[in-house]
Scaffold this motif. Sequence first.
Motif, PDB file in Angstrom:
ATOM      1  N   VAL A  86      40.622  41.111  33.969  1.00  0.00           N
ATOM      2  CA  VAL A  86      40.530  41.219  32.508  1.00  0.00           C
ATOM      3  C   VAL A  86      39.077  41.137  32.072  1.00  0.00           C
ATOM      4  N   LYS A  89      37.113  44.369  32.916  1.00  0.00           N
ATOM      5  CA  LYS A  89      37.539  45.445  32.015  1.00  0.00           C
ATOM      6  C   LYS A  89      36.942  45.260  30.621  1.00  0.00           C
ATOM      7  N   GLU A  96      43.573  37.404  38.231  1.00  0.00           N
ATOM      8  CA  GLU A  96      43.985  38.167  37.054  1.00  0.00           C
ATOM      9  C   GLU A  96      42.907  38.108  35.973  1.00  0.00           C
ATOM     10  N   TRP A  97      42.349  36.901  35.751  1.00  0.00           N
ATOM     11  CA  TRP A  97      41.308  36.751  34.743  1.00  0.00           C
ATOM     12  C   TRP A  97      40.076  37.583  35.086  1.00  0.00           C
ATOM     13  N   GLU A 139      46.184  40.459  27.471  1.00  0.00           N
ATOM     14  CA  GLU A 139      44.752  40.559  27.776  1.00  0.00           C
ATOM     15  C   GLU A 139      43.912  40.210  26.544  1.00  0.00           C
TER      16      GLU A 139
END
Length: 292
Positions: free
Chosen positions: A277, A280, A273-274, A175
Amino acid sequence: MIILRTFLPWWHIISAMIIILVDVCDSAGMSSDSCDWYGSGLLQEEREVQSVYLRCGQGRIQWQYPRGALRLVLRHGFSGRDFFGCLRTDAQFSGANIYVEGHRKLHSLFTKTDGKHPELFRCFTSYLGKVALYVEAEQTSKGLHKEVASFSYDLQLASPHSLRDEFQECRPCTEDELLQKFCTSDFAIQGTVDTLRHQNDLQRSELEVRITRIYRKNDTSQLMPKSNQLEPNHTILYRPLKCGTQAATGSFLFLGRWILGIPVIQCAPRITEWQKVRRKAILHGKHQCQLD
């Protein structure tokens, strides 16, 4: 740019002695922060060795009328850290062979007769923060017939762990790496893979990508097709063949850098997925740049 000259009749045999001279010169500050070197063998004797010291992440060497040999000592800036390096010879490269200095011997890196693809990257690893390349003129004299031994090099800093891991460049990015590379990589684009081809002779996999969004690119024109063989909004990206890239469906974020004129993927997470990340990082204030 610092050039030292020594006359060594059998420089292959006594290359270890030159290493001592290099260490003395480096410790005395006789180095250069230049990236490129251009010179002519007409200015040196048949068995003369020129030592050139460069401290740069990327650069170009052009040696006209090769005679004797060059000893190129490369460092990545003033960090003293070890690095991976690759070079790519020009299509018209002629008149010399290239070796990388090992422990008490030279290892062949490039010859025009080694049977490998001329565009293949020739790669090496530094030791104690530097690497020495020998560019040796061919023994067959062609008088004043102009030959040019020219190539580009690219150095990339490595962590101690990555130097021991042959497949370091193949593993998924963490990450933190995704966030860092999104902000600093040469290109950050979203797209889908239309075609995947494996080029064994070049040791790389070629991905034809349909671009759906360009997040950041210093020069977007470099990503756009320059050939009628590609459809609009398509581009070609590459990964090392050893990574075993497989065809996959869906949308991906491609992050990477230009290495010797080739756009090489360093991270390729799925967009889903990106997005996780990204959310977050924004929530916890970890982003280093604008993430959209």
